[in-house]
Enzyme design. Structure first.
Site, PDB file in Angstrom:
ATOM      1  CG  ASP A 263     -20.689  27.290  17.488  1.00  0.00           C
ATOM      2  OD1 ASP A 263     -21.921  27.243  17.695  1.00  0.00           O
ATOM      3  OD2 ASP A 263     -20.058  26.332  17.009  1.00  0.00           O
TER       4      ASP A 263
ATOM      5  CD  GLU B 286     -24.663  23.377  14.576  1.00  0.00           C
ATOM      6  OE1 GLU B 286     -25.303  22.612  13.840  1.00  0.00           O
ATOM      7  OE2 GLU B 286     -23.868  24.243  14.133  1.00  0.00           O
TER       8      GLU B 286
END
Length: 499
Positions: free
Chosen positions: A123, A190
């Site tokens: 991400d 994350e």
């Protein structure tokens, strides 16, 4: 005692002090070893750049707004990874965890050896619409131009994901089969804390009794000679990361019409409190990972600095004073205080009865969240200003400090030197947070390092405008990971920590 004897005693004491300083400086020897450079695997820079470019074009954004989550972008990224690295897909076992995170397992020929786990995340953070016009190339363009690959994720952290897969794909093509099982864990959230990704992968390991020799995640980088205190290219390998806590300050006062103000307003009380917190920071110290950093790079500095760092017991105050002058180095030696939000009032002629501020602390190893709370309450010292944790669930303590006197840490340093022309290497402290914290307890040691060379012009690119990575730098990332995988495999099984 006569004045002459006093003077003689002082002279003798000074002579002893000078002798101690000289001896300590002479004994403050280099911890670096010279190794021969390696050519590494052969790669086609344009082809690998195009594959990373394709990944950047997929906007796998982690946003605080859960409804904006684009599952389709992650599915397309998974498919791109499968298509781009067919040998990885055919050789490694792939498990989807938390719907969008991926765990690859490369089985080793000697299962008694502890595995190694490489971490990265899929991400990226959102792009502020107000900054889009400031990008040289679109934030999700994946443009390959001017010697760089441009876009969100080029540094944080799709380059790590794809560099690892490129390395594995090339090694498989060469016929390499690891002795030690390798895992590649790619979380999908994350940037939101990793609770649905890395935390679930770590739990997967716990449930199956899998414990790694070490993990390697993003965190620190290679700073060039302009940024390194040693004035040489230096790889800083994170051995710990700071903790995190946000305090909420609530001030109460008499409200009403602004034409009849009370002696003290809620805004005034709160302003005084936050100014006090900024003015009276938590104490700084040169210890733990930050102290170890200078143990490694101090011997590589000029004579004056070598004297200072060889005799920290005497000159620590001087050193700390110098480090506190820059925000980047001040954050290495203290728990930082950051005033991030201040809210009060509904109308220009109405006195608010309440005011609120949020203060974010990044906690130095050796401090903890309760110390932060106690410090803040003591500094504010106003019964009309309540000081509490904003969210205890969002509070985390500093990580454990991973060992540096291990074959694993030395392997990382050796690989840096092989691939980056004998650059210095040193342990250090990660100031922000990574997915690594979820893996404590499922690895002997956790290291945080991405092999990317950074200069002063790059410091604002991560999470900022014009994120990019040099095509040649990306090629070196791939070579680093391939060399590290091979170096790890060559470690004797009876070396400490290898089983």
């Amino acid at each position: 005692m006569s004045i002459k004897r006093v003077i003689t005693l002082i002279v003798c004491m000074l002579a002893v002090l000078i002798l101690v300083i000289i001896v300590n400086t002479l004994l403050f020897s280099s911890r670096q070893t010279n190794v021969e450079a390696v050519a590494g695997i052969e790669i086609d820079e344009l082809q690998v750049a195009e594959r990373l470019s394709a990944a950047i074009k997929l906007a796998t954004v982690s946003s605080q707004d859960a409804e904006s989550f684009d599952a389709g972008a992650f599915q397309k990224l998974h498919q791109l990874m499968a298509d781009a690295f067919p040998r990885v897909g055919a050789t490694l076992e792939t498990t989807t965890i938390g719907h969008h995170s991926l765990l690859y397992k490369w089985p080793g020929t000697e299962p008694a050896l502890k595995p190694v786990t490489y971490l990265a995340h899929l991400d990226v953070v959102p792009v502020d619409p107000a900054t889009e016009q400031a990008w040289a190339y679109g934030p999700f363009s994946g443009a390959i131009a001017d010697g760089y690959i441009w876009g969100r994720g080029a540094l944080d952290d799709k380059s790590s994901v794809f560099a690892l897969l490129e390395a594995v794909e090339h090694l498989i093509l060469q016929g390499f089969v690891p002795r030690r099982t390798l895992y590649f864990a790619f979380g999908h959230d994350e940037e939101l804390g990793g609770r649905a990704g890395a935390a679930m992968i770590a739990e997967y390991f716990r449930q199956r009794g899998i414990s790694s020799w070490f993990t390697l995640d993003e965190g620190m980088l290679i700073v060039d000679e302009r940024l390194s205190p040693a004035k040489q290219r230096t790889a800083i390998i994170g051995v710990a990361e700071k903790g995190y806590a946000t305090l909420r300050l609530d001030a109460d006062a008499e409200g009403g019409h602004s034409s009849l103000p009370a002696p003290q307003s809620a805004v005034g009380r709160l302003a005084k409190a936050v100014v006090a917190l900024e003015s009276e920071q938590m104490p700084s110290r040169l210890s733990g990972p930050s102290g170890a950093l200078f143990d490694y790079i101090g011997p590589e500095m000029g004579l004056l600095k070598r004297v200072l760092f060889a005799n920290r017991w005497l000159f620590e105050g001087v050193i700390l004073s110098a480090l506190e002058q820059k925000k980047s180095t001040a954050a290495m030696v203290r728990t930082t205080t950051a005033l991030t939000m201040f809210n009060a009032g509904l109308k220009e002629n109405v006195l608010p009865s309440q005011a609120r501020a949020l203060v974010n602390f990044r906690i130095l190893p050796g401090d903890d969240s309760e110390q932060v709370l106690s410090h803040a309450r003591e500094v504010v010292d106003d019964p009309a200003v309540a000081v509490n944790f904003m969210n205890t669930a969002g509070t985390r303590e500093p990580s454990k400090i991973s060992a540096i006197d291990t074959p694993a840490f030395q392997l990382l340093g050796k690989t840096v030197k092989q691939v980056f022309d004998n650059a210095l290497f040193a342990p250090g402290l990660v100031l922000a947070g990574t997915d690594t914290r979820h893996y404590e307890g499922v690895a002997d040691n956790n290291y945080r390092f991405a092999p990317i060379v950074f200069g002063p012009e790059d410091l604002t690119r991560i999470h900022g405008v014009n994120e990019r990575i040099g095509i040649q730098d990306y090629g070196l990332m791939i070579k680093f990971y391939a060399q590290l995988i091979q170096n790890v495999d060559a470690v004797s099984a009876d070396e400490r920590g290898a089983r």
